[in-house]
Design an enzyme around this catalytic site. Sequence first.
Site, PDB file in Angstrom:
ATOM      1  N   TRP A  33       0.860  -1.193   0.000  1.00  0.00           N
ATOM      2  CA  TRP A  33       0.000   0.000   0.000  1.00  0.00           C
ATOM      3  C   TRP A  33       0.895   1.241   0.000  1.00  0.00           C
ATOM      4  O   TRP A  33       1.830   1.337   0.793  1.00  0.00           O
ATOM      5  CB  TRP A  33      -0.863  -0.046   1.266  1.00  0.00           C
ATOM      6  CG  TRP A  33      -1.836   1.067   1.451  1.00  0.00           C
ATOM      7  CD1 TRP A  33      -2.696   1.569   0.533  1.00  0.00           C
ATOM      8  CD2 TRP A  33      -2.073   1.799   2.663  1.00  0.00           C
ATOM      9  NE1 TRP A  33      -3.459   2.558   1.102  1.00  0.00           N
ATOM     10  CE2 TRP A  33      -3.099   2.723   2.403  1.00  0.00           C
ATOM     11  CE3 TRP A  33      -1.508   1.751   3.941  1.00  0.00           C
ATOM     12  CZ2 TRP A  33      -3.580   3.605   3.370  1.00  0.00           C
ATOM     13  CZ3 TRP A  33      -1.985   2.614   4.899  1.00  0.00           C
ATOM     14  CH2 TRP A  33      -3.011   3.534   4.611  1.00  0.00           C
ATOM     15  N   ASP A  86      -0.638  -5.518   9.525  1.00  0.00           N
ATOM     16  CA  ASP A  86      -1.680  -4.572   9.103  1.00  0.00           C
ATOM     17  C   ASP A  86      -2.915  -5.401   8.774  1.00  0.00           C
ATOM     18  O   ASP A  86      -2.886  -6.234   7.865  1.00  0.00           O
ATOM     19  CB  ASP A  86      -1.190  -3.785   7.876  1.00  0.00           C
ATOM     20  CG  ASP A  86      -2.185  -2.699   7.467  1.00  0.00           C
ATOM     21  OD1 ASP A  86      -3.329  -2.705   7.985  1.00  0.00           O
ATOM     22  OD2 ASP A  86      -1.829  -1.851   6.629  1.00  0.00           O
ATOM     23  N   LYS A 122     -13.583  -0.880   6.899  1.00  0.00           N
ATOM     24  CA  LYS A 122     -14.149  -1.644   5.791  1.00  0.00           C
ATOM     25  C   LYS A 122     -15.246  -2.583   6.294  1.00  0.00           C
ATOM     26  O   LYS A 122     -16.327  -2.627   5.723  1.00  0.00           O
ATOM     27  CB  LYS A 122     -13.066  -2.470   5.088  1.00  0.00           C
ATOM     28  CG  LYS A 122     -11.706  -1.818   5.009  1.00  0.00           C
ATOM     29  CD  LYS A 122     -11.564  -0.828   3.891  1.00  0.00           C
ATOM     30  CE  LYS A 122     -10.241  -0.111   4.022  1.00  0.00           C
ATOM     31  NZ  LYS A 122      -9.885   0.724   2.913  1.00  0.00           N
TER      32      LYS A 122
HETATM   33  C1  LMR Z   1      -6.998   2.045  -0.118  1.00  0.00           C
HETATM   34  O1  LMR Z   1      -5.929   1.445  -0.190  1.00  0.00           O
HETATM   35  O2  LMR Z   1      -7.626   2.445  -1.109  1.00  0.00           O
HETATM   36  C2  LMR Z   1      -7.603   2.271   1.234  1.00  0.00           C
HETATM   37  O3  LMR Z   1      -6.828   1.681   2.221  1.00  0.00           O
HETATM   38  C3  LMR Z   1      -7.904   3.695   1.501  1.00  0.00           C
HETATM   39  C4  LMR Z   1      -6.689   4.531   1.685  1.00  0.00           C
HETATM   40  O4  LMR Z   1      -6.623   5.234   2.695  1.00  0.00           O
HETATM   41  O5  LMR Z   1      -5.806   4.535   0.821  1.00  0.00           O
END
Ligand code: LMR
Length: 396
Positions: free
Chosen positions: A130, A211, A246
């Site tokens: 991420w 996470d 979520k």
């Molecule tokens: C995402 O990856 O789209 C979600 O976790 C929202 C975010 O805060 O990026």
Amino acid sequence: MFEQVQAAPPDPILGLTEAWKSDPNPQKINLGVGVYKDDQGTTPILPSVKQAEANILANGTSKSYMPIGGSPAYRDAVQSMLLGEGHPLIAEKRIATAHTPGGTGGLRVGADLLKTLLPEATVWMSSPTWANHKGIFKAAGFAQADYPYYDPASKTLDFDAMIAALDQVPAGDIVLLHVCCHNPTGVDPTPGQWEQIAATAAAHGWLPFLDFAYQGFGVGIEEDRAGLLAIAEACPEFVVASSFSKNFGLYQDRTGALSIVSGSAGTVAAVYSNLLVTIRVNYSNPPAHGGLIVEEILGDKALTNQWLAELAGMRERIAGVRKDLVKALDDRSVPGDRAFLIQQKGMFSFSGLTDDQVRRLREEKSIYIVKGGRINVAGITAANLDYLADAIAGVM
Ligand code: LMR
């Protein structure tokens, strides 16, 4: 003072939503940010959440400050959700849990606290991960390194390369792991592979930082915690940032937690006191509303069952959409094998679209996808599926 300030780039995920909002094309599609949408394209308030809010409104008596670490009832709800009711770590009182503003808040508080305890540590992250993970641990001042995770050729987990890399991580470093519904790939280790990851952590003495943002979106609440339970079995110390954004649809209520597991109950009070100091200088104490909703639902059997059914409904819709997308692409004879789209877990599909194809879909068709090719499958509806499949066929 501010004349020299250069504009920062927009956020790679949340910035897409802003761009999508201002796009005048009536056929525009937002497959960017990881937010559940129903087949009407809206992000609903779950009926169980509505009911809990009505109860809170009727019975609430005060909006005084929350404790710095949040309420004891919320802490108990978080720990039971993560590990299952009655887990030995809960009975042994080995977990310090604080209510944080979302999972992101949990990651940042955890990163800030760990920087004071392990200032020389490197944080290891999956490749890819991420986008905000990098920003959070950079902001906390950590050195970073990647471990292999996803194999683009097979579109599956490159477990051998992953475990070989984790085998080399020195004691005292931190390894960030996604418990389920890996963001952005949707590719998770099996329970057996989790046992090997946990054994590697225990053997080498690196600290697992988990996470856990999508519990219930993979297979189910219980099944999705397999990785966490494997780590809990093998490793005396680990950290978890978790989120109800979520699974309860509480995105804007910023409802998350940081849990730090210690080797013995005797150290928990000291760890928790440092956690409170980290929070106090940051945002003082957490926002109450989302936590109250979670307490209200999980404190009532009927509401809990209702919520579980609503969560299953979201998960099943996403699984159905994955199949619909595969069929729509098959119908258009788009080249390539697409079995991976069905096997991936959670909201995201790592589609295999290149950055150039992602750019063209946005510029030519007003379809918004995160760079790297991550698609939020929940953004696909019966109304936009054909337009999307035509557009993908067009760029491939
Ligand atoms: C995402 O990856 O789209 C979600 O976790 C929202 C975010 O805060 O990026």
